[in-house]
Motif scaffolding. Structure first.
Motif, mmCIF file in Angstrom:
data_model
loop_
_atom_site.group_PDB
_atom_site.id
_atom_site.type_symbol
_atom_site.label_atom_id
_atom_site.label_comp_id
_atom_site.label_asym_id
_atom_site.label_seq_id
_atom_site.Cartn_x
_atom_site.Cartn_y
_atom_site.Cartn_z
ATOM 1 N N GLU A 1 28.718 -26.478 27.631
ATOM 2 C CA GLU A 1 27.480 -26.794 28.345
ATOM 3 C C GLU A 1 26.495 -25.638 28.277
ATOM 4 O O GLU A 1 25.283 -25.849 28.176
ATOM 5 N N GLU A 2 27.008 -24.422 28.324
ATOM 6 C CA GLU A 2 26.142 -23.249 28.246
ATOM 7 C C GLU A 2 25.410 -23.200 26.906
ATOM 8 O O GLU A 2 24.200 -22.942 26.849
ATOM 9 N N ALA A 3 26.162 -23.462 25.832
ATOM 10 C CA ALA A 3 25.551 -23.440 24.499
ATOM 11 C C ALA A 3 24.540 -24.575 24.348
ATOM 12 O O ALA A 3 23.484 -24.402 23.717
ATOM 13 N N VAL A 4 24.840 -25.723 24.913
ATOM 14 C CA VAL A 4 23.900 -26.844 24.867
ATOM 15 C C VAL A 4 22.604 -26.466 25.577
ATOM 16 O O VAL A 4 21.502 -26.691 25.062
ATOM 17 N N ALA A 5 22.736 -25.868 26.764
ATOM 18 C CA ALA A 5 21.558 -25.483 27.556
ATOM 19 C C ALA A 5 20.655 -24.532 26.791
ATOM 20 O O ALA A 5 19.422 -24.611 26.875
ATOM 21 N N GLU A 6 21.268 -23.635 26.002
ATOM 22 C CA GLU A 6 20.492 -22.663 25.231
ATOM 23 C C GLU A 6 19.834 -23.286 23.996
ATOM 24 O O GLU A 6 18.924 -22.692 23.408
ATOM 25 N N SER A 7 20.310 -24.467 23.594
ATOM 26 C CA SER A 7 19.865 -25.060 22.326
ATOM 27 C C SER A 7 18.958 -26.270 22.495
ATOM 28 O O SER A 7 18.560 -26.882 21.512
ATOM 29 N N LEU A 8 18.645 -26.612 23.725
ATOM 30 C CA LEU A 8 17.778 -27.766 23.986
ATOM 31 C C LEU A 8 16.298 -27.381 23.920
ATOM 32 O O LEU A 8 15.925 -26.260 24.254
ATOM 33 N N SER A 9 15.474 -28.343 23.504
ATOM 34 C CA SER A 9 14.025 -28.127 23.483
ATOM 35 C C SER A 9 13.317 -29.472 23.485
ATOM 36 O O SER A 9 13.961 -30.519 23.419
ATOM 37 N N ARG B 1 15.578 -32.662 22.008
ATOM 38 C CA ARG B 1 15.954 -32.022 20.738
ATOM 39 C C ARG B 1 17.088 -31.030 20.978
ATOM 40 O O ARG B 1 17.027 -30.205 21.905
ATOM 41 N N LEU B 2 18.123 -31.108 20.100
ATOM 42 C CA LEU B 2 19.248 -30.187 20.173
ATOM 43 C C LEU B 2 19.498 -29.606 18.786
ATOM 44 O O LEU B 2 19.675 -30.350 17.810
ATOM 45 N N ASP B 3 19.530 -28.263 18.711
ATOM 46 C CA ASP B 3 19.811 -27.585 17.450
ATOM 47 C C ASP B 3 20.984 -26.630 17.659
ATOM 48 O O ASP B 3 20.844 -25.571 18.263
ATOM 49 N N VAL B 4 22.154 -27.029 17.171
ATOM 50 C CA VAL B 4 23.353 -26.187 17.286
ATOM 51 C C VAL B 4 23.933 -25.921 15.894
ATOM 52 O O VAL B 4 25.153 -25.894 15.702
ATOM 53 N N HIS B 5 23.067 -25.752 14.908
ATOM 54 C CA HIS B 5 23.566 -25.521 13.557
ATOM 55 C C HIS B 5 24.113 -24.092 13.418
ATOM 56 O O HIS B 5 23.708 -23.171 14.124
ATOM 57 N N GLU B 6 25.065 -23.964 12.513
ATOM 58 C CA GLU B 6 25.654 -22.669 12.144
ATOM 59 C C GLU B 6 26.242 -21.915 13.359
ATOM 60 O O GLU B 6 25.956 -20.748 13.592
ATOM 61 N N LYS B 7 27.091 -22.614 14.089
ATOM 62 C CA LYS B 7 27.744 -21.992 15.243
ATOM 63 C C LYS B 7 29.274 -22.102 15.170
ATOM 64 O O LYS B 7 29.973 -21.883 16.167
ATOM 65 N N GLU B 8 29.791 -22.496 13.984
ATOM 66 C CA GLU B 8 31.243 -22.608 13.764
ATOM 67 C C GLU B 8 31.907 -23.579 14.742
ATOM 68 O O GLU B 8 33.066 -23.425 15.119
#
Length: 358
Positions: free
Chosen positions: A67-75, A90-97
């Protein structure tokens, strides 16, 4: 020399010949065994590489999206579908393994999702995002594109995965589907009724042997470059096709084109094995709208009067290998074409006269 000595000499020669034949057979057998050993070595090498790849995949540590990573990646804050509130879409979580994105099934208002360049093997949880418009899932470990029907999905990209089937693509608003550099060996499962709006299909760098299987009457752009295609077939239903890319395949002939392709304007056949302009190019004369053709890096490209012969076979063509035809070239091609027609008519007439005399 006595008869006995002659017989002995002949026996020695025969023995030498037999010995030479045996040596030749032995050499051929040895070469065959060496080739077989090389083939086995190659197979073992491929198997070894596959096993290493599987081991590497198994070693990938679990790294689920939080959830923390999602919160940082929303726009991109927008009104929700019902217009009663606002949500980030919009969610961008590319290149995070990432290895797991199942948490996203709770974020139902997402419309633009990028999960590319991760270690994902399964994205079925994204089926819950029924408002999604675009999906980027390139460079993962996906073996399937199967998702539940997404009512608003318009663009989906699954380049550089391990996908080997097209089953499960049934999104009524989908317009652009990218499946470049996967492991697809044949095309099946594309439902015409459920993909009525699909206008662009990209299948570069797969393992296709034929163009068959695409039955999408509204498709406009088809990209099949860098496969191992050696046969053009099953094209009758592609009545809206305007652009067809077949670069870097293994085509030796141009059989398979049909007058059902009424709107086809551009064909790229660069880097194939087409050898004869006179024999093959006229097979595209059934395409009334063809205006641009690429035949560069085919054996036929080295033939004398290459540009002229192509234009004689396709007199409505405007551009060959990205160079437009001049008015002089067009006039010359027309003159030669008319002259050949006249000569052909004379030969037929002479043949009929000869038959009547006989």
């Amino acid at each position: 020399m006595s008869d006995q000595e002659d017989d002995l000499g002949m026996e020695e020669e025969e023995t030498q010949e037999e010995g030479g034949g045996e040596e030749t057979e032995a050499v051929e057998q040895e070469e065959a065994e060496n080739e077989q050993d090389e083939d086995l070595d190659e197979e073992e090498k491929e198997l070894g590489e596959e096993e290493e790849q599987k081991e590497e995949e198994e070693k990938v540590p679990e790294n689920p999206l939080t959830e923390e990573a999602v919160a940082e990646s929303l726009s991109l804050l927008c009104k929700t579908g019902d217009g009663l509130s606002h949500a980030y879409v919009r969610l961008d979580v590319h290149e995070k393994e990432l290895t797991n994105v199942s948490i996203l099934k709770s974020f139902i208002h997402l419309r633009y999702v990028d999960v590319s360049k991760n270690n994902l093997k399964d994205i079925s949880s994204l089926s819950a995002l029924t408002h999604m418009l675009t999906l980027k899932a390139d460079y993962n470990m996906l073996s399937s594109v199967r998702l539940e029907e997404m009512p608003f999905l318009q663009v989906a990209s699954f380049n550089f995965n391990k996908i080997n089937t097209l089953e499960g693509v049934s999104h009524p608003m989908l317009e652009h589907l990218c499946l470049n550099n996967n492991e697809i060996t044949g095309i099946s499962g594309l439902d015409e009724a459920k993909l009525a709006r699909l206008h662009t299909l990209e299948l570069r760098g797969n393992k296709l042997k034929t163009t068959g299987g695409v039955h999408l009457p509204n498709l406009k752009n088809l990209f099949m470059a860098a496969n191992t295609i050696d046969k053009i077939e099953d094209m009758e239903s592609l009545k809206s096709l305007t652009t067809f890319h077949l670069r870097d395949n293994q085509l030796e002939n141009l059989d398979g084109f049909t007058d059902q392709l009424q709107l086809l304007q551009y064909i790229n056949l660069r880097g194939n094995n087409i050898t004869s302009v006179k024999e093959q190019v006229p097979k595209m004369a059934c395409l009334p709208m063809l205006r641009a053709l690429v035949l560069f890096e085919n054996p036929a490209h080295e033939e004398d009067e290459y540009r002229l012969e192509v234009l004689i076979g396709l007199r409505k063509l405007e551009r060959l290998d990205k160079d437009e035809y001049s008015e002089e070239e067009r006039n010359e091609a027309e003159e030669i074409y008319e002259q050949r027609l006249k000569e052909e008519a004379e030969r037929e007439a002479n043949g009929e006269e000869q038959q009547n005399e006989d």
